[in-house]
Design an enzyme around this catalytic site. Sequence first.
Site, short mmCIF file in Angstrom:
data_model
loop_
_atom_site.label_atom_id
_atom_site.label_comp_id
_atom_site.label_asym_id
_atom_site.label_seq_id
_atom_site.Cartn_x
_atom_site.Cartn_y
_atom_site.Cartn_z
N SER A 1 0.84 -1.40 -0.18
CA SER A 1 -0.15 -0.59 -0.35
C SER A 1 0.95 1.49 -0.02
CB SER A 1 -0.99 0.17 1.28
OG SER A 1 -1.61 -0.79 1.10
N GLY B 1 -7.88 2.12 -4.50
CA GLY B 1 -8.87 2.96 -4.08
C GLY B 1 -8.26 3.82 -3.73
N ARG C 1 -5.47 5.19 11.76
CA ARG C 1 -4.35 5.54 11.22
C ARG C 1 -2.84 6.05 11.50
NH1 ARG C 1 -3.04 7.41 6.60
NH2 ARG C 1 -2.03 5.40 5.81
N CYS D 1 -8.80 8.97 25.52
CA CYS D 1 -7.84 8.59 27.03
C CYS D 1 -6.79 7.51 26.13
CB CYS D 1 -8.36 8.15 27.85
SG CYS D 1 -10.50 9.24 28.45
N GLU D 2 -6.23 8.17 25.51
CA GLU D 2 -5.16 7.23 25.11
C GLU D 2 -3.67 8.46 24.84
OE1 GLU D 2 -4.22 3.85 24.55
OE2 GLU D 2 -6.75 3.17 24.60
N TYR E 1 -10.13 5.38 4.07
CA TYR E 1 -9.79 4.54 5.17
C TYR E 1 -9.93 5.15 7.18
CZ TYR E 1 -6.95 1.54 2.17
OH TYR E 1 -7.18 0.28 1.04
#
Length: 471
Positions: free
Chosen positions: A234, A314, A362, A393-394, A423
Amino acid sequence: MAESPLAPEWLRLPADANDLAPGLWPRTATRAADGAIAVAGVSAPALAAAFGTPLYVLDEADVRARALEAREAFESAFAGIGTSVHVYYAGKAFLSTQVARWVSDAGLNIDVCSGGELAVALAADVDADRLGFHGNNKSAAEIERAVAAGVGAIVIDSVQEIERVASEAARQGRVQRVRLRVNSGVHAHTHEFLATAHEDQKFGIALGDAASAVAAIRSHDSLEFLGLHCHIGSQIFGADGFASSAARLLALHARLVESGPVPELNLGGGFGIAYTTADTPTPLGELAESIARIVGEECERLGIRVPVVAFEPGRAIIGPAGLTLYEVGTTKDVPVTVPGTPEATAVRRYVSVDGGMSDNARPALYGAEYSVRIASRVSEAEPALVRIAGKHCESGDIVVYDDYLPSDVAPGDLVAVPATGAYCFSLASNYNYLGRPPVVAVRDGEARVIVRGESERDLLARDVRIDERNA
């Protein structure tokens, strides 16, 4: 103002932090007279007021144009070597009934890789004969539905799947056309590719096992073998990886022709786009010409007829035509040690927005880089290095790792992240119980919802205990 010592090497201090870099934004994106970003004549503040934020925005005319250009580029290139082309839109990049119709109107076929994607394509009234069905673990129900619908090609991904598809086709009294996915041993990403004897991945079968698999396919009256399929990676820039993969596939193709018809060769997709000013993707027209030349030369060397060739773009069609709008909630200056000079610190400005990894996974998944601009106004303030953070919360909830914005970016500003057509919607989640944003198509000064956003009521509707309590 000097570049920030925290900026990555590829990121350059912009002369104007309001500029919309060519190649990153939908083709109709401009700065309106009031300084706001507009797409297809609809301003970012108007979109936010009408539909809220976060908001996925698709430039419909741009999607349609890129789909048509992709088809014409490949058709023209391969007509030059005496063959035709099937161009499939890779639905996994972004699929809705409207998008399916746009690309179908442009003459593209569509790839799906689940029962849900198949349902969307069929609901869009796309002719099932123009669909290809991918997947490394298709369920019995998915195979049954694909065969019954008359899907144009099922991509066989394992030896076990041969029997499953053959049995279902025979049960329905049909002859199902199939391709066989093989691993060419070539893996490509951006401008680099690696050619090995084997690939360690879940998709497809090894080249060395392909001949016996094709023999198994041909042993079933309920299957028609179309040809080989391969996907090498990709976000690929340049044709070198495709050249190496095509040469390996055509050598096998030539051996298979000796024992039966092999009308097609599917070389997959993975064509890259620009996410930042450092990205220089190869135009599809150039890629098509290069790959066609390689295929023609290899077929001549092998003494075989050039097959019908298929491709599956795509991201290259939908990615650049989309952007995501967010509203800034807070800003925070964080002192950071400068790499290589532990005695020195510099400021990184964190700009937190009302979305994040739930609408664009992503960056968290792959470390993907994006760009950003203030969308509601322009500013003459000096550029400042910013990191666009989500509200989840990350600590890894980052939307844009590094870019420059005017230093007066403030709560209430709208910011736009370009190249989010591919995506982002497809990978969206309800993490922290955030509803997935709506998708709006803009064209000729008008905007309309093509995928409804989720409300808290939608999220709670699946909670069984709530249903029981209210029964």
